[in-house]
Design an enzyme around this catalytic site. Structure first.
Site, PDB file in Angstrom:
ATOM      1  N   PHE A 246       0.813  -1.224   0.000  1.00 38.01           N
ATOM      2  CA  PHE A 246       0.000   0.000   0.000  1.00 38.01           C
ATOM      3  C   PHE A 246       0.843   1.269   0.000  1.00 38.01           C
ATOM      4  O   PHE A 246       0.382   2.320   0.428  1.00 38.01           O
ATOM      5  CB  PHE A 246      -0.983  -0.005   1.189  1.00 38.01           C
ATOM      6  CG  PHE A 246      -1.646  -1.329   1.416  1.00 38.01           C
ATOM      7  CD1 PHE A 246      -2.422  -1.900   0.410  1.00 38.01           C
ATOM      8  CD2 PHE A 246      -1.499  -2.023   2.601  1.00 38.01           C
ATOM      9  CE1 PHE A 246      -3.029  -3.129   0.592  1.00 38.01           C
ATOM     10  CE2 PHE A 246      -2.102  -3.255   2.789  1.00 38.01           C
ATOM     11  CZ  PHE A 246      -2.873  -3.815   1.788  1.00 38.01           C
ATOM     12  N   ILE A 653      -9.613  -3.746 -19.281  1.00 33.59           N
ATOM     13  CA  ILE A 653      -9.557  -4.506 -18.033  1.00 33.59           C
ATOM     14  C   ILE A 653      -8.914  -5.854 -18.363  1.00 33.59           C
ATOM     15  O   ILE A 653      -9.483  -6.651 -19.102  1.00 33.59           O
ATOM     16  CB  ILE A 653     -10.974  -4.709 -17.441  1.00 33.59           C
ATOM     17  CG1 ILE A 653     -11.681  -3.364 -17.205  1.00 33.59           C
ATOM     18  CG2 ILE A 653     -10.908  -5.544 -16.157  1.00 33.59           C
ATOM     19  CD1 ILE A 653     -11.044  -2.458 -16.177  1.00 33.59           C
ATOM     20  N   GLN A 662      -9.499  -5.822  -6.656  1.00 34.09           N
ATOM     21  CA  GLN A 662      -8.755  -4.600  -6.340  1.00 34.09           C
ATOM     22  C   GLN A 662      -9.693  -3.455  -5.978  1.00 34.09           C
ATOM     23  O   GLN A 662      -9.471  -2.727  -5.020  1.00 34.09           O
ATOM     24  CB  GLN A 662      -7.938  -4.177  -7.569  1.00 34.09           C
ATOM     25  CG  GLN A 662      -6.684  -4.966  -7.764  1.00 34.09           C
ATOM     26  CD  GLN A 662      -5.626  -4.475  -6.819  1.00 34.09           C
ATOM     27  OE1 GLN A 662      -5.000  -3.446  -7.042  1.00 34.09           O
ATOM     28  NE2 GLN A 662      -5.432  -5.161  -5.735  1.00 34.09           N
ATOM     29  N   GLY A 726      -5.059   1.260 -15.148  1.00 32.84           N
ATOM     30  CA  GLY A 726      -4.635   0.955 -13.778  1.00 32.84           C
ATOM     31  C   GLY A 726      -5.760   1.243 -12.813  1.00 32.84           C
ATOM     32  O   GLY A 726      -6.472   2.247 -12.944  1.00 32.84           O
ATOM     33  N   GLU A 729      -5.553   1.888  -7.219  1.00 32.73           N
ATOM     34  CA  GLU A 729      -5.834   2.964  -6.269  1.00 32.73           C
ATOM     35  C   GLU A 729      -7.105   3.741  -6.607  1.00 32.73           C
ATOM     36  O   GLU A 729      -7.445   4.706  -5.937  1.00 32.73           O
ATOM     37  CB  GLU A 729      -4.628   3.910  -6.212  1.00 32.73           C
ATOM     38  CG  GLU A 729      -3.458   3.257  -5.524  1.00 32.73           C
ATOM     39  CD  GLU A 729      -2.137   3.933  -5.814  1.00 32.73           C
ATOM     40  OE1 GLU A 729      -1.628   4.620  -4.924  1.00 32.73           O
ATOM     41  OE2 GLU A 729      -1.596   3.762  -6.921  1.00 32.73           O
TER      42      GLU A 729
HETATM   43 MO1  MOS Z   1       0.869   2.962  -3.893  1.00 33.28          MO
HETATM   44  S1  MOS Z   1       0.660   4.371  -2.429  1.00 33.28           S
HETATM   45  O1  MOS Z   1       1.229   3.923  -5.191  1.00 33.28           O
HETATM   46  O2  MOS Z   1       2.162   2.043  -3.381  1.00 33.28           O
END
Ligand code: MOS
Length: 763
Positions: A246, A653, A662, A726, A729
């Site tokens: 993370f 995807i 994710q 991507g 996040e």
């Molecule tokens: Mo993530 S915070 O880009 O490892």
């Protein structure tokens, strides 16, 4: 197809099971600290009990009496390591506060001694018997403490080049028909990956092998080599699996070179497993932030003025900031924009990136303010986003490579039942429970970096892909195998993927959600080189022009889609024509707009990520819409979250199963950042108080009954050969705002300081 493995829509790969699923569930997967070492010395860290001051003396006599103690290393006898350059300044290190150099203490929990013993238990016992005399000074803890120093991020942080602005904010805000001014706060958070911060090292002559969970094996290898003053080719970092990261394992922390230097001196392998509480200080964290947002709009909702100011905590040693205004100033169409980011220095360890570093705190502020504006306008919050949607970002006027924000809102709203929402706050209830629906925009920059790969294909269709990528639990093995299988036209079961080893061809830091785009684009390119050789073997040379020879056998991807070549290939025949059994290709790929020195930097473990707000004359982001239902007990103010829904569009995807997983994980993090996660500080001592998994709250199953992920089809021709934006996040941005907006809808009370806890609810 099942919920966990959604059926692919247009421009999506197959939801095949995880490549590493069996290894993971049977315990065969070996993590760094599982690697066997021959007769290791066990290291245990002694960390500072004060945040500021100096060590006057050590009393090691009791510690040295513990049977099995081999050595105790302090600043008085530690090897002098070369200083490490800070990650944000283009170096490798998470902090420039290198411990064990002097008697000075600059942060609570700083490493002040390392005890080495024949067993872990002896090392721990002895570490607790180390007596330290300090002269302590009063530390500055956070925003409200005396002694902070605040300065603009611009000019201090290399990566933060400019405060985005356009037009004339002041005049436009002055003249706006409707205005909102609000301040928001987000707390410090620690990543707390399940796998602890471990380092195991072994020297073989002059060569060093490091087993350590890392998001960047090339960075760690080169960074440690610099600190030890040795050739990077003498260092190898191995970690086939990483148990969560993370962001906390992306840059080199001081412990690695310390442990390696101790091992060199002892001539013995050394193994360190820092404890959970030590992990709060020996790695990085998400710093607390403050925001002021000013929005001016016409009565129809059109934004006319937007200003976002952010303040972030950093250490005395390093200027670190996430600087999320680069995103929030470009989200909506608005002619007059202003922004500023300030760094506030305190006596803390240096923060670092944590999942969606800029967007989690900064989009919380913007998306909360948008909800406040919608309420004041008596407008549906989705309609407010629609009125201000744009295909060009307002600062530089650059077009988005693609932007499916409103499609995400529309599909999400339909699935969530948004139409049943009564716009009036505190208007919906069920017995003792006030019901609230909230929504928010999510987004994440599309980022890519140079990478290299080696692909070997055998005549029977078995293939092996080598790339120093990282499996953080995200599905890296799986999508790389899929990219190769599709491109080589072999069954995915025949593809072996080797990653997590710095002896393999370099891949970038597994951060900024760039991994799939970077590694898959690279692997596809090298697979094309393999196919090219096979095709050429089947073609009589004279029948092809030189130009045609270059492209024959290569999957054409005019739209950037990850489509395999349509030209059929008789593989066996091609191998026979070549007269070999195995062919192997190596290649290096870099994204459009990557700097000149990209490949050199890549081999040196330096980060050259491109994308986001400035990508070859365009702006590249993935988008989504988050929806949350909350129930707030009208008497106890307890908050429940019966359901969360996110609709996302992120280009091609690769695998809907790993993508959904994710994004679902992201949504859960988002709920956590709204309701649960916060590192509590003891202001007197600048100390993290809840430094364990009992007191650092994260959601458990009972907190998250229903999480729905909707994947939208999106085709982006401008980003990279894999067509991938991507999504690691993307899921956890905006969820905190959606949830807090839902609390407002349920209760009529706006809570602008996260996390929302029941004692903050007064209504
Ligand atoms: Mo993530 S915070 O880009 O490892």
């Amino acid at each position: 197809m099942t919920t966990a493995a959604p059926a692919p829509k247009a421009n999506m790969g197959q939801p095949i099971p995880r490549y590493d699923a069996v290894a993971k569930v049977t315990g065969r997967a070996q993590y760094a600290s599982d690697m066997p070492l021959r007769d290791p010395a066990y290291a245990y860290l002694v960390t500072s009990a004060i945040a500021k001051g100096r060590i006057d003396s050590f009393d090691l006599s009791e510690a040295q009496k513990v049977r099995g103690v081999v050595d105790i290393v302090t600043h008085e006898n530690a090897e002098r390591l070369e200083p490490a350059k800070f990650f944000s300044d283009g170096g490798y290190a998470s902090t420039t506060n290198q411990p064990l150099r002097t008697a000075e203490i600059a942060e609570e929990g700083q490493i002040i001694a390392v005890v080495l013993a024949d067993t872990y238990e002896a090392a721990r016992e002895a570490a607790h018997r180390v007596k330290v005399s300090y002269t302590a000074a009063t530390p500055t803890t956070s925003f409200h403490s005396a002694g902070t120093i605040a300065a603009r991020a611009k000019g201090q942080v290399k990566r933060f080049k400019d405060d985005p602005k356009v037009g004339d904010f002041n005049t436009a805000f002055e003249e706006a028909e409707v205005k909102i001014t609000a301040e928001y706060e987000t707390p410090p958070q620690h990543h707390n990956p399940m796998e602890l911060f471990t380092t195991s090292v072994a020297w073989n002559g002059d060569s060093l092998t490091i087993y350590e969970p890392s998001q960047f094996v090339y960075g760690l290898k080169n960074g440690v080599a610099t600190q030890l003053g040795i050739d990077p080719d003498q260092v190898r970092v191995i970690n086939p699996y990483v148990g969560g990261a993370f962001g906390s394992k992306g840059s080199m922390t001081p412990r690695t070179a310390i442990i390696a230097s101790i091992s060199r001196r002892l001539r013995r392998p050394v193994k360190l497993v820092a404890t959970r509480d030590q992990g709060f200080n020996v790695s990085t964290y998400r710093a607390e932030t403050r925001h002021r947002v000013d929005l001016g709009a016409r009565r129809d909702g059109k934004l006319t003025a937007l200003r976002h100011e952010g303040w972030e905590i950093s250490s005395r040693a390093d200027a670190y900031c996430v600087g999320g205004t680069r995103t929030t100033t470009r989200m909506y169409d608005c002619p007059n924009v202003d922004s500023a980011v300030w760094i506030v220095r305190a006596d803390r360890n240096t923060p670092g990136f944590m999942r969606s570093p800029p967007e989690v705190p900064y989009m919380f502020a913007l998306e909360s303010a948008m909800d406040e504006l919608a309420h004041q306008l008596k407008m549906d919050p989705i309609e407010l986003r629609r009125v201000n949607d744009t295909t060009r970002e307002p600062i530089g006027g650059k077009p988005y490579t693609s932007r499916s924000l409103m499609a995400c809102f529309d599909e999400g709203a339909k699935a969530f039942g948004w139409a049943q929402r009564n716009r009036q706050p505190r208007s919906m209830s069920d017995g003792d429970w006030l019901i609230g629906y909230g929504c928010a925009t999510t987004c994440y920059p599309t980022q890519m970096a140079p990478a290299a790969a080696r692909v070997r294909l055998r005549h029977d269709g078995r293939a092996r892909v080598e790339i120093a990528g990282h499996e953080l639990g995200t599905g890296a093995y799986t999508v790389i195998a899929q990219a190769a299988a599709t491109r080589l036209d072999v069954p995915v079961e025949k593809v072996t993927v080797v990653i997590g080893d710095s002896d393999l061809p370099p891949a970038p830091v597994a951060g900024g959600s760039n991994s799939t785009a970077s590694t898959c684009s690279t692997v596809m390119m090298v697979c094309d080189q393999v196919r090219q050789r096979l095709f050429k073997a089947l073609m009589p040379n004279e029948s092809l022009s030189d130009k045609a020879k270059e492209t024959v056998g290569v999957g054409q991807t005019p739209s950037g889609r990850a489509a395999r070549s349509d030209q059929p290939l008789d593989r066996e025949k091609a191998f026979d024509a070549l007269g070999v059994n195995v062919i192997e290709e190596y290649g290096e790929w870099k994204p459009e707009g990557a700097p000149q020195d990209s490949f050199r930097a890549m081999h040196s473990g330096l980060v050259r990520i491109v994308g986001g707000p400035d990508f070859s004359g365009r702006i590249a982001y993935a988008f989504g819409a988050d929806f949350v239902e909350v129930r707030v007990n009208r008497f106890t103010h307890e908050v429940r979250v019966p359901r969360v829904l996110g609709a996302f569009a992120a280009g091609h995807i690769m695998n809907p199963r790993t993508a959904r997983s994710q994004l679902m994980g992201g949504l859960i993090w988002g709920v956590a950042s709204a309701l649960h996660e916060a590192t509590e500080l003891d202001e007197r001592y600048a100390r993290y108080v809840n430094d364990n998994l009992a007191d650092y709250l994260v959601p458990v199953n009972a907190d998250i009954p229903q999480v729905d992920v909707i994947l939208l089809s999106e085709d982006d021709a401008h980003i990279n050969p894999a067509g991938v934006k991507g999504l690691g996040e993307l899921g956890n941005v905006g969820t905190n705002a959606a949830l807090s907006n839902a609390i407002f809808h349920a209760t009529g009370q706006r809570i602008r300081t996260l996390p929302v806890r029941l004692e903050k609810i007064e209504a």
